[in-house]
Scaffold this active site. Structure first.
Site, PDB file in Angstrom:
ATOM      1  N   LYS A   1     -67.835   6.630  18.012  1.00 14.48           N
ATOM      2  CA  LYS A   1     -69.077   5.700  18.157  1.00 14.48           C
ATOM      3  C   LYS A   1     -69.451   6.780  16.293  1.00 14.48           C
ATOM      4  O   LYS A   1     -69.371   7.703  15.898  1.00 14.48           O
ATOM      5  CB  LYS A   1     -69.841   7.359  18.709  1.00 14.48           C
ATOM      6  CG  LYS A   1     -71.247   7.014  19.297  1.00 14.48           C
ATOM      7  CD  LYS A   1     -72.240   6.894  18.442  1.00 14.48           C
ATOM      8  CE  LYS A   1     -72.743   7.989  17.664  1.00 14.48           C
ATOM      9  NZ  LYS A   1     -73.286   7.422  16.043  1.00 14.48           N
TER      10      LYS A   1
ATOM     11  N   GLU B   1     -74.846   4.886  12.919  1.00 14.57           N
ATOM     12  CA  GLU B   1     -75.858   3.968  13.128  1.00 14.57           C
ATOM     13  C   GLU B   1     -76.408   3.195  11.665  1.00 14.57           C
ATOM     14  O   GLU B   1     -76.479   2.154  12.043  1.00 14.57           O
ATOM     15  CB  GLU B   1     -77.263   4.336  13.669  1.00 14.57           C
ATOM     16  CG  GLU B   1     -78.112   4.836  13.431  1.00 14.57           C
ATOM     17  CD  GLU B   1     -77.117   7.182  13.487  1.00 14.57           C
ATOM     18  OE1 GLU B   1     -76.005   7.022  13.112  1.00 14.57           O
ATOM     19  OE2 GLU B   1     -78.108   7.125  13.352  1.00 14.57           O
TER      20      GLU B   1
ATOM     21  N   SER C   1     -72.012  15.766   8.519  1.00  8.03           N
ATOM     22  CA  SER C   1     -73.228  17.470   8.286  1.00  8.03           C
ATOM     23  C   SER C   1     -72.411  18.307   9.097  1.00  8.03           C
ATOM     24  O   SER C   1     -72.220  18.873  10.167  1.00  8.03           O
ATOM     25  CB  SER C   1     -74.374  17.226   8.037  1.00  8.03           C
ATOM     26  OG  SER C   1     -75.381  17.147   9.772  1.00  8.03           O
TER      27      SER C   1
ATOM     28  N   CYS D   1     -67.957  13.550   0.616  1.00  7.33           N
ATOM     29  CA  CYS D   1     -67.386  15.247   1.128  1.00  7.33           C
ATOM     30  C   CYS D   1     -66.613  15.521   0.130  1.00  7.33           C
ATOM     31  O   CYS D   1     -66.448  17.294   0.116  1.00  7.33           O
ATOM     32  CB  CYS D   1     -67.024  14.990   2.569  1.00  7.33           C
ATOM     33  SG  CYS D   1     -65.289  15.023   2.723  1.00  7.33           S
TER      34      CYS D   1
HETATM   35  P1  NAD Z   1     -74.432  12.778  10.160  1.00  2.28           P
HETATM   36  O1  NAD Z   1     -74.199  14.535  10.765  1.00  2.28           O
HETATM   37  O2  NAD Z   1     -76.195  12.724  10.134  1.00  2.28           O
HETATM   38  O3  NAD Z   1     -73.760  12.489  10.782  1.00  2.28           O
HETATM   39  C1  NAD Z   1     -72.366  12.552  11.262  1.00  2.28           C
HETATM   40  C2  NAD Z   1     -72.365  11.500  13.022  1.00  2.28           C
HETATM   41  O4  NAD Z   1     -73.858  12.069  13.643  1.00  2.28           O
HETATM   42  C3  NAD Z   1     -73.176  10.125  12.865  1.00  2.28           C
HETATM   43  O5  NAD Z   1     -72.573   9.660  13.684  1.00  2.28           O
HETATM   44  C4  NAD Z   1     -74.223  10.081  13.931  1.00  2.28           C
HETATM   45  O6  NAD Z   1     -75.070   9.527  14.383  1.00  2.28           O
HETATM   46  C5  NAD Z   1     -74.220  11.500  14.769  1.00  2.28           C
HETATM   47  N1  NAD Z   1     -75.657  12.046  14.396  1.00  2.28           N
HETATM   48  C6  NAD Z   1     -76.781  12.534  13.922  1.00  2.28           C
HETATM   49  N2  NAD Z   1     -77.878  13.252  14.276  1.00  2.28           N
HETATM   50  C7  NAD Z   1     -77.209  13.839  15.610  1.00  2.28           C
HETATM   51  C8  NAD Z   1     -77.501  14.195  16.751  1.00  2.28           C
HETATM   52  N3  NAD Z   1     -78.863  15.253  16.210  1.00  2.28           N
HETATM   53  N4  NAD Z   1     -77.031  15.268  17.529  1.00  2.28           N
HETATM   54  C9  NAD Z   1     -75.407  13.938  18.085  1.00  2.28           C
HETATM   55  N5  NAD Z   1     -75.036  13.537  16.855  1.00  2.28           N
HETATM   56  C10 NAD Z   1     -75.600  13.156  15.591  1.00  2.28           C
HETATM   57  O7  NAD Z   1     -73.470  12.919   8.846  1.00  2.28           O
HETATM   58  P2  NAD Z   1     -74.018  12.078   8.292  1.00  2.28           P
HETATM   59  O8  NAD Z   1     -75.169  12.122   7.066  1.00  2.28           O
HETATM   60  O9  NAD Z   1     -73.469  10.576   8.001  1.00  2.28           O
HETATM   61  O10 NAD Z   1     -71.879  12.142   6.653  1.00  2.28           O
HETATM   62  C11 NAD Z   1     -72.744  13.082   5.684  1.00  2.28           C
HETATM   63  C12 NAD Z   1     -72.271  14.062   6.285  1.00  2.28           C
HETATM   64  O11 NAD Z   1     -71.414  14.333   6.056  1.00  2.28           O
HETATM   65  C13 NAD Z   1     -72.710  15.408   4.368  1.00  2.28           C
HETATM   66  O12 NAD Z   1     -72.478  16.666   5.287  1.00  2.28           O
HETATM   67  C14 NAD Z   1     -70.582  14.997   4.691  1.00  2.28           C
HETATM   68  O13 NAD Z   1     -70.157  16.222   3.388  1.00  2.28           O
HETATM   69  C15 NAD Z   1     -70.423  15.096   6.083  1.00  2.28           C
HETATM   70  N6  NAD Z   1     -69.031  14.589   5.754  1.00  2.28           N
HETATM   71  C16 NAD Z   1     -67.557  15.364   5.568  1.00  2.28           C
HETATM   72  C17 NAD Z   1     -66.136  14.836   5.738  1.00  2.28           C
HETATM   73  C18 NAD Z   1     -65.410  16.216   5.999  1.00  2.28           C
HETATM   74  O14 NAD Z   1     -64.165  15.452   5.968  1.00  2.28           O
HETATM   75  N7  NAD Z   1     -65.485  16.708   5.633  1.00  2.28           N
HETATM   76  C19 NAD Z   1     -66.209  13.824   5.231  1.00  2.28           C
HETATM   77  C20 NAD Z   1     -67.433  12.622   5.097  1.00  2.28           C
HETATM   78  C21 NAD Z   1     -68.513  13.443   5.252  1.00  2.28           C
END
Ligand code: NAD
Length: 498
Positions: free
Chosen positions: A174, A177, A227, A282
């Site tokens: 998944k 988006e 996140s 990240c």
């Molecule tokens: P996000 O948490 O907004 O989204 C991640 C995933 O979760 C997406 O597929 C999204 O569709 C889904 N999602 C979003 N809201 C949701 C909800 N309410 N309920 C269920 N699923 C939901 O993160 P992002 O903005 O796409 O990515 C950036 C974040 O990812 C930053 O915090 C970054 O540090 C982190 N990140 C961490 C690593 C790591 O390895 N630690 C690597 C890359 C990115």
């Protein structure tokens, strides 16, 4: 005209049936380039049922044959690197070169998975007791899912998908988006490489799709990267349903700069690690901790470099930094800069006013550099995820390492120094998962493993390498004795083995 992106199910692209969808935009122009379907609970269930059936035969396929599929995949990804990178640049905003580098990092994990027959081989002990042998094997979990963030639309699906599939699972991705095109192409490449229908599927969507996977009784394991707030939710929801969950989350990575460091090297490192991919990594460095008297000398070198960053569309070869992923995210990052100023940090370079002719609707901002940031400020505590670097002054090495350790996040960190003692003490004492010594972004290679500490992870196991093999398999231990003709009768008590 905006295109339509559905799902990838049973080795083909299918249209979404839920009637729900979202916009995919080009961050450089603000233009809507596609509509992406959002999967319903029923669509997730259909994909899981297909995966469940396919997985039985896939798990029974000799690992040597599974790894040949991964070999094919490696070649196909190499061949399509430019296509994947272009798609990512157009939907994420990162520069073309950076996007190609991302494909290369994903490939490293595909390469690791090409030796899965070796990595999955078990342990055998002859004679654990008289005429008795014991061996341990690792078997796949079944249908597993990966939920991935916008910032690495190919690398992270490769981290999870290559490991899960090579280990004999069926994998449902998944993706974010915001940039679904590259993950859809990756799914086509899996199919072309020889993965049977149902083994690597992509279901696009939002919270509805994530929740359907989290609640599905036939999905025993979930990998999440994103996140911290969402990761914590995914971890708690999944583990409450007895799933195995790994959730890799947000970060605030500090680079500690000792007074003896080579400041030209430090400046190059901070520019790349702080502003590359517009800080949307990240493992980006978002805090520079200047120790002792190094701060003023560092600022003199750093400020003009930040001010001179070449910002432009990702596909322009001149660009060093592209736009932010969405307008909403750009505004959030700008809001943090406003807060930093309000809370008393010194904004040495202000990128908020950047305008690019011809790209007025793009999500651009210039690099921002703060000095005199203190640990109580919002810009120090929160993950900003944009091109904003905070310089904090620390009197001593102990104060610097204390700062890193007291921060809620624990993903990556680095120290720049010429002093081996300081570097060794830092590497040993720092409460962080991935540590660089004169290396600003210490992302481990595929045969080590990736994972942070503290609020940067929920659950256990890094995401690839042998940690990935452990996450995507369960251990079975068999103890066997062949009848020798001597019957000893029923034994009601445990006995020491001999
Ligand atoms: P996000 O948490 O907004 O989204 C991640 C995933 O979760 C997406 O597929 C999204 O569709 C889904 N999602 C979003 N809201 C949701 C909800 N309410 N309920 C269920 N699923 C939901 O993160 P992002 O903005 O796409 O990515 C950036 C974040 O990812 C930053 O915090 C970054 O540090 C982190 N990140 C961490 C690593 C790591 O390895 N630690 C690597 C890359 C990115």
């Amino acid at each position: 005209m905006a295109g339509r992106i559905g799902h990838f199910v049973g080795n083909k692209r299918v249209a979404g049936m839920s009637g729900r969808q979202g916009d995919v935009t080009n961050p450089a122009t603000g233009e809507v380039t596609a509509m992406v379907a959002f999967a319903s609970e029923a669509e997730i269930d259909d994909a899981v049922q297909l995966a469940k059936k396919a997985q039985v035969a896939w798990a029974a396929t000799p690992p040597l044959r599974r790894q040949r599929v991964m070999f094919n995949l490696k070649g196909l990804i190499e061949k399509r690197t430019d296509d994947l990178a272009r798609m990512m640049s157009l939907e994420h905003g990162k520069t073309f070169d950076d996007a190609k580098g991302e494909v290369g990092r994903g490939l490293e994990v595909v390469e690791f998975s090409c030796a899965i027959a070796h990595h999955m081989k078990g342990d055998f002990t002859e004679q654990v007791a008289s005429d008795m042998d014991s061996w341990s094997i690792r078997q796949p979990l079944g249908v597993v899912a990966g939920i991935t963030p916008f910032n690495f639309p190919i690398m992270i699906p490769c981290w999870m998908g290559a490991m899960a599939v090579a280990c004999g699972n069926a994998f449902i991705l998944k993706p974010s988006e915001k940039d679904p095109s590259a993950p859809m192409l990756l799914a086509e490449l899996f199919a072309e490489a020889g993965a049977p229908a149902g083994i690597f599927q992509v279901l696009n969507g939002d919270k509805v799709a994530v929740d359907a996977l989290l609640h599905h009784p036939d999905v025993p394991a979930i990998s999440f990267v994103g996140s911290t707030a969402i990761g914590e939710y995914v971890y708690h929801t999944g583990t409450q349903r007895n799933k195995r969950v790994q959730a890799l989350c947000g970060a605030k990575n500090h680079m500690v700069i000792m007074p003896d460091a080579d400041l030209d090297q430090v400046t190059d490192a901070l520019i790349g690690a702080g502003y590359g991919a517009a800080g949307e990594r990240c493992m980006a460095i978002s805090v520079a901790v200047a120790v002792g008297d190094v701060g003023d000398r560092l600022m003199e070198k750093l400020a003009p470099r930040v001010a001179a960053l070449k910002v432009g569309p990702g596909l322009d070869p001149q660009s060093e930094m592209g736009p932010l992923v969405t307008r909403q995210h750009r505004d959030k990052v700008m809001g943090y800069v406003d807060t930093g100023v309000k809370e008393g940090a010194k904004l040495v370079v202000d990128g908020r006013g950047l305008k690019l002719q011809g790209y007025e609707k793009g999500n651009f901002m210039g690099g921002c550099l703060f000095d005199n940031v203190t640990t109580d400020m919002t810009i120090y505590k929160d993950e900003i995820f944009g091109p904003v670097l905070s310089v904090v002054r620390a009197k001593t090495f102990d104060a610097a390492i204390g700062m890193v350790n007291d921060h809620a996040y624990g993903n990556g960190t680095a120290i720049f120094t010429r002093d081996g003692d300081a570097a060794r003490a830092f590497a040993s004492g720092v409460q962080i998962g991935m540590v660089g010594i004169n290396v600003p972004i210490p992302v481990p290679v595929a045969y080590h493993s990736f994972g942070g500490w503290k609020a940067s992870i929920f659950g256990d196991h890094g995401v690839y390498g042998m940690e990935g093999v452990r996450f995507y398999t369960k251990l079975k231990t068999i103890t066997a004795r062949w009848p020798t003709g001597i019957r000893s009768g029923a034994e009601f008590a445990f006995k020491a083995r001999n």
